[in-house]
Scaffold this motif. Structure first.
Motif, PDB file in Angstrom:
ATOM      1  N   VAL A 281       9.467 -40.862 -49.748  1.00  0.00           N
ATOM      2  CA  VAL A 281      10.118 -41.973 -50.430  1.00  0.00           C
ATOM      3  C   VAL A 281       9.392 -42.212 -51.749  1.00  0.00           C
ATOM      4  N   VAL A 282      10.148 -42.171 -52.840  1.00  0.00           N
ATOM      5  CA  VAL A 282       9.589 -42.473 -54.153  1.00  0.00           C
ATOM      6  C   VAL A 282       9.722 -43.977 -54.346  1.00  0.00           C
ATOM      7  N   VAL A 283       8.636 -44.687 -54.086  1.00  0.00           N
ATOM      8  CA  VAL A 283       8.672 -46.150 -54.109  1.00  0.00           C
ATOM      9  C   VAL A 283       8.918 -46.659 -55.518  1.00  0.00           C
ATOM     10  N   ASN A 284       8.259 -46.048 -56.489  1.00  0.00           N
ATOM     11  CA  ASN A 284       8.535 -46.335 -57.896  1.00  0.00           C
ATOM     12  C   ASN A 284       8.341 -45.042 -58.671  1.00  0.00           C
ATOM     13  N   ASP A 285       8.449 -45.099 -59.954  1.00  0.00           N
ATOM     14  CA  ASP A 285       8.399 -43.865 -60.737  1.00  0.00           C
ATOM     15  C   ASP A 285       7.055 -43.146 -60.642  1.00  0.00           C
ATOM     16  N   GLN A 286       5.999 -43.866 -60.235  1.00  0.00           N
ATOM     17  CA  GLN A 286       4.672 -43.259 -60.207  1.00  0.00           C
ATOM     18  C   GLN A 286       4.187 -42.914 -58.798  1.00  0.00           C
ATOM     19  N   LEU A 287       4.793 -43.472 -57.762  1.00  0.00           N
ATOM     20  CA  LEU A 287       4.233 -43.347 -56.421  1.00  0.00           C
ATOM     21  C   LEU A 287       5.263 -42.773 -55.455  1.00  0.00           C
ATOM     22  N   ALA A 288       4.947 -41.604 -54.891  1.00  0.00           N
ATOM     23  CA  ALA A 288       5.777 -40.978 -53.862  1.00  0.00           C
ATOM     24  C   ALA A 288       4.944 -40.881 -52.585  1.00  0.00           C
ATOM     25  N   LEU A 289       5.495 -41.346 -51.465  1.00  0.00           N
ATOM     26  CA  LEU A 289       4.764 -41.406 -50.213  1.00  0.00           C
ATOM     27  C   LEU A 289       5.514 -40.680 -49.105  1.00  0.00           C
ATOM     28  N   PRO A 290       4.811 -39.896 -48.286  1.00  0.00           N
ATOM     29  CA  PRO A 290       5.428 -39.393 -47.054  1.00  0.00           C
ATOM     30  C   PRO A 290       5.423 -40.517 -46.016  1.00  0.00           C
ATOM     31  N   LEU A 291       6.594 -40.884 -45.512  1.00  0.00           N
ATOM     32  CA  LEU A 291       6.710 -42.021 -44.611  1.00  0.00           C
ATOM     33  C   LEU A 291       7.379 -41.603 -43.307  1.00  0.00           C
ATOM     34  N   LYS A 292       6.927 -42.206 -42.238  1.00  0.00           N
ATOM     35  CA  LYS A 292       7.504 -41.986 -40.910  1.00  0.00           C
ATOM     36  C   LYS A 292       8.542 -43.070 -40.650  1.00  0.00           C
ATOM     37  N   LEU A 293       9.797 -42.659 -40.445  1.00  0.00           N
ATOM     38  CA  LEU A 293      10.909 -43.592 -40.341  1.00  0.00           C
ATOM     39  C   LEU A 293      11.682 -43.363 -39.051  1.00  0.00           C
TER      40      LEU A 293
END
Length: 431
Positions: free
Chosen positions: A216-228
């Motif tokens: 998930v690209v939370v904002n233009d600078q931060l992309a996180l692998p998330l467990k959903l």
């Protein structure tokens, strides 16, 4: 363990803990459970005609939720939501207890997200469940003593319960949202579809729920692998729990909102957007996202996760939900490029009346188009653009209220005292 999240089964002075997380947008029903009977040793549902490798089942798509018809103990049909987020089958309409003469088993005190008192529920075993072409000869249900979720009022058609893990562990489930068709495949005979447009995502099966890990690209600078959590019973696109990871923060542009109703009250939080979500080889942009308040979720999560992905996103794909082989397969359909929009009216509607075709305003957001149009809680929407509201389904009205920034709707409204008046509602994109 926190008492507000506990199912306590009072048997010979003992308690058996189960966890519930009824929640977001009313339908984030994600309840893992301790197995209730010996049926858990095998798949409860089977295809009636053993010569068939799959059966085709039509469904209704109401407010981004899959509704299927089923017979219980030879009676019905009754409407059930098909929900990957539910660990045990539920009967939410307590009137079925007498109609079906359901046996009463273990009793529970049930509590979930929210601040209201717990309610009573009981286990009912040995219920015969029939869908077109498939049968479960003896299914266990948890039966609520009160219809606290009022799923019928939210969905706009009668809803009697929820089927989840019991279906998905029995079959490879193919969902075609545009055609409104399900296919239940025999998992031993299933052959994966071929073609470059399909993408495959591994599923983690924990606590009778399925999880995916995606970026998930939370904002233009931060992309996180998330467990959903994979949650077909959630009407939203994406929900993220900011307390699950210190790098997750509320977006700077956000809207305070009541996100839904849990077993024990309303769920509050914020609506905002994330830049993008990468699911397999497909990237969806500018996702409308729910951010529930931390105290609504953190105590009811038994398996660490960062949120859930709901059917507002999933309906953009033809899906093969394959618990037996621990995989999810997706291929874009005709809804893939639809924008992610929030309600642009600023009021919440509930369907009432014997045919669920009377529409009552439950809440009006401050400083919203509804507030500017002088709409109040308990007002009844009688007409929209000179068309009787009773001639429209709640799903049709909901789509209209999500339709276009700046659209003008002419409403005829009945106050709770019977007074009728006319007002103009101009839709506005608020997030």
């Amino acid at each position: 363990m926190s008492a507000p999240r506990l199912f306590a089964m009072l048997v010979s002075g003992r308690t058996r803990p189960l966890w519930t997380c009824f929640g977001l947008l009313i339908l984030l029903l994600c309840m893992p459970f301790v197995p209730l009977s010996a049926q858990d040793s095998g798949a409860p549902f089977t295809i009636v005609n053993q010569k068939k490798q799959a059966v085709r089942i039509p469904f209704e798509l109401q407010r981004n939720l899959i509704v299927v018809s089923a017979k219980l103990n030879g009676k019905g049909p009754y409407n059930f939501l098909l929900d990957t987020g539910v660990g045990i089958s539920l009967i939410t309409d307590p009137s079925l207890r007498q109609t079906l003469n359901l046996p009463i088993g273990n009793r529970f005190q049930v509590a979930g997200a929210g601040e209201e008192n717990a309610i009573q529920a009981f286990q009912s075993d040995g219920v015969r469940v029939e869908l077109p072409g498939v049968v479960a000869p003896a299914l266990s249900f948890l039966v609520l003593s009160e219809d606290v979720l009022n799923l019928s009022g939210y969905v706009g058609v009668p809803i009697h319960g929820i089927l989840g893990y019991d279906i998905f562990r029995s079959f490879v489930v193919e969902v075609r949202p545009v055609e409104l068709v399900l296919r239940f495949h025999d998992p031993y005979m299933f052959r994966q579809p071929q073609g470059r447009s399909w993408t495959t995502i591994p599923l983690q099966l924990q606590g009778n729920k399925a999880y995916i890990t995606t970026e998930v690209v939370v904002n233009d600078q931060l992309a996180l692998p998330l467990k959903l959590v994979l949650d077909t019973g959630a009407g939203h696109a994406l929900s993220l729990e900011v307390g699950s990871d210190p790098r997750l923060q509320l977006p700077p542009i956000r809207l305070r909102s009541q996100l839904g109703r849990g077993l024990s009250g309303y769920i509050n939080g914020f609506l905002g957007r994330v830049t993008a979500l990468q699911i397999g080889k497909y990237r969806l942009k500018s996702l409308l996202t729910s951010f529930p308040d931390a105290d609504n979720v953190q105590q009811r999560v038994d398996i660490p996760r960062n949120g859930n992905v709901g059917f507002e996103l999933l309906k953009r794909f033809n899906m093969i939900i394959d618990y037996p082989h621990a995989q999810l397969m997706l291929r874009p359909n005709g809804l893939y490029r639809d924008p992610f929009e929030h309600d642009m009216s600023g009021f919440d509607l509930m369907a009432t009346g014997p045919d669920l075709r009377r529409y009552i305003i439950m809440k009006v957001q401050p400083d919203s188009p509804a507030s500017a149009a002088n709409l109040h809680p308990n007002d009844e929407i009688v007409s929209i653009n000179l068309q009787p509201a009773s001639s429209m389904s709640l799903t049709q009205i909901s789509r209209l209220l999500h339709s276009a920034d700046g659209r003008l709707l002419l409403l005829i409204v009945r106050r709770s005292d019977g007074h009728m008046y006319t007002t103009a509602l101009q839709l506005k994109r608020q997030i």
